[in-house]
Design a protein around this motif. Structure first.
Motif, mmCIF file in Angstrom:
data_model
loop_
_atom_site.group_PDB
_atom_site.id
_atom_site.type_symbol
_atom_site.label_atom_id
_atom_site.label_comp_id
_atom_site.label_asym_id
_atom_site.label_seq_id
_atom_site.Cartn_x
_atom_site.Cartn_y
_atom_site.Cartn_z
ATOM 1 N N PRO A 144 0.813 -1.224 0.000
ATOM 2 C CA PRO A 144 0.000 0.000 0.000
ATOM 3 C C PRO A 144 0.843 1.269 0.000
ATOM 4 N N THR A 145 2.062 1.189 0.547
ATOM 5 C CA THR A 145 2.908 2.371 0.661
ATOM 6 C C THR A 145 3.878 2.442 -0.512
ATOM 7 N N VAL A 146 4.659 3.508 -0.546
ATOM 8 C CA VAL A 146 5.656 3.673 -1.603
ATOM 9 C C VAL A 146 6.895 2.869 -1.223
ATOM 10 N N PRO A 147 7.229 1.830 -2.000
ATOM 11 C CA PRO A 147 8.404 1.020 -1.647
ATOM 12 C C PRO A 147 9.697 1.694 -2.066
ATOM 13 N N ASP A 148 10.772 1.424 -1.306
ATOM 14 C CA ASP A 148 12.095 1.889 -1.719
ATOM 15 C C ASP A 148 12.645 1.028 -2.849
ATOM 16 N N GLY A 149 12.147 -0.166 -2.953
ATOM 17 C CA GLY A 149 12.610 -1.094 -3.978
ATOM 18 C C GLY A 149 12.277 -2.507 -3.562
ATOM 19 N N ILE A 187 -5.113 -0.360 -3.030
ATOM 20 C CA ILE A 187 -4.236 0.771 -2.722
ATOM 21 C C ILE A 187 -2.805 0.379 -3.077
ATOM 22 N N TYR A 188 -2.115 1.226 -3.828
ATOM 23 C CA TYR A 188 -0.738 0.954 -4.233
ATOM 24 C C TYR A 188 0.034 2.260 -4.255
ATOM 25 N N ARG A 189 1.229 2.243 -3.666
ATOM 26 C CA ARG A 189 2.075 3.441 -3.621
ATOM 27 C C ARG A 189 1.340 4.642 -3.029
ATOM 28 N N GLY A 190 0.507 4.366 -2.018
ATOM 29 C CA GLY A 190 -0.163 5.429 -1.294
ATOM 30 C C GLY A 190 -1.384 6.006 -1.964
ATOM 31 N N SER A 191 -1.848 5.383 -3.057
ATOM 32 C CA SER A 191 -2.971 5.946 -3.806
ATOM 33 C C SER A 191 -3.985 4.865 -4.164
ATOM 34 N N GLU A 192 -5.225 5.302 -4.377
ATOM 35 C CA GLU A 192 -6.227 4.388 -4.909
ATOM 36 C C GLU A 192 -5.888 4.083 -6.365
ATOM 37 N N THR A 193 -5.944 2.805 -6.720
ATOM 38 C CA THR A 193 -5.572 2.394 -8.068
ATOM 39 C C THR A 193 -6.727 2.491 -9.060
#
Length: 368
Positions: A95-100, A163-169
């Motif tokens: 769900p959050t923004v990954p570093d990698g 939810i992906y990278r902090g946003s609704e997909t």
């Protein structure tokens, strides 16, 4: 009718994301968590990225026993993760923004990363695989033909990646959309025989689109490791109970396919284009919208298509002793929502992704 339907055994593999307990970001701790689990007698599989682990159950006849093992294993693996400052999440995409997504350091995974580049490094996707016993691989291919039209309704039911990278997909199952980037993933073709299946796999291997048979990622396939047909369409369900529900529905669908194969009943010849459209619809709408009926080609509410599946497999659910469990769990799922609905509800309350992570963490260990 119950005496006429086989009761095949079933087992489940669940893939989990390891995350930072504070931020919810993926954390590369799979080797440490697997070592801790091994001390408890749990054999965790390392996935392509170091942020993931996979559990596998034993072989079960009773869904109640399967559910008990799923819950116990989730609890124990979560404890092992906590020992290494990680949190176990049953979620299909971060769900959050990954570093990698660092790739797990094994020769096979490093070869996959070298060959497929960014596809491997942007993986971080978690699914649920259900194995159902079949007599042989030829039967597994025929079962696949009968089951494949029903895969979209199962995908919609268990969607858990809104939810992906902090946003609704804009999708209930964003994992399904990302997963199909792999050349061997997604809706399975219709195969007339095991020989045709094996010939296609050999062609894919020769072309380099797969490096080995384990990279046949179609959402239903003959297992390379067990005497089973393996159904891989689902996001990792939010709760252990939902995974057990998925297993019961899949076993019922496979049992009815076995029953149809015996007298030579042909499977519906749903085209790849229609099935891909039905997949997109299911991934987009999830529980809350309309789906494309793969056989009739009409658009119907998800609940209507699910009801058609339940009516079709009712004899198998009765024979397996799963009918009451399925009815109860579906009622509970409709009331509380699946993973996608939980994520969206949490996100829209305060617009904080940490609320989504908290809700997922609670769901992961619900009943455990």
């Amino acid at each position: 009718m119950g005496d006429l339907v086989r009761v095949p055994t079933v087992g489940v593999e669940e893939e989990f994301l390891l995350t930072d307990p504070e931020t919810g970001a993926p954390t590369p701790q799979n080797t440490q968590v697997a070592a801790a689990a091994r001390d408890l007698g749990i054999d965790l599989q390392l996935e392509l990225t170091r942020c993931q682990v996979e559990t596998s159950t034993g072989v079960h006849t009773r869904i109640a026993d399967l559910l008990t093992e799923l819950r116990t294993t989730r609890r124990r693996v979560a404890d092992c993760a906590a020992e290494h400052d990680a949190r176990l999440l049953a979620v299909a995409v971060p769900p959050t923004v990954p570093d990698g997504y660092p790739v797990t350091d094994t020769p096979r995974y490093q070869r996959i990363a070298h060959t497929f580049g960014m596809l491997a490094h942007e993986q971080g996707l978690c699914g649920c695989h259900v194995h159902v016993a079949v007599p042989d691989r030829e039967t597994a291919v025929q079962v696949s033909n009968h089951v494949r039209p029903w895969l979209p309704v199962l995908l919609a039911l268990t969607a858990n990646s809104a939810i992906y990278r902090g946003s609704e997909t804009g999708y209930a199952s964003w994992r399904s959309i990302l997963w199909r980037r792999w050349p061997s993933a997604g809706p399975p073709p219709y195969f007339g025989s095991l020989a045709e299946y094996e010939s296609t796999v050999a062609m894919m291997h020769a072309s380099g689109s797969i490096l080995d048979k384990k990279m046949v990622y179609w959402d239903i396939r003959p297992s390379e490791s067990f005497p089973t047909v393996e159904i891989r369409v689902s996001d990792i369900p939010a709760t252990a109970a939902e995974s057990a529900l998925l297993a019961a529905l899949i076993r019922g669908t496979v049992a009815m396919a076995l029953h149809a194969i015996e007298p030579g009943e042909p499977a519906p010849t749903v085209s790849g284009e229609v099935l891909r459209a039905a997949y997109w619809n299911a991934a987009h709408s999830g529980l809350d919208g309309h789906l494309l009926h793969p056989v009739r080609g009409s658009v119907v509410p998800h609940c209507e298509l699910l009801r058609e599946l339940l009516d079709r497999i009712d004899p198998a659910l009765r024979a397996c002793g799963d009918r009451e469990f399925v009815a109860d769990e579906l009622a509970a799922l409709r009331e509380r929502g699946n993973g996608a609905r939980r994520q969206l509800r949490a996100m829209r309350t305060r617009r904080e992704v940490t609320d989504v992570v908290g809700e997922l963490a609670r769901a992961t260990l619900e009943g455990c």
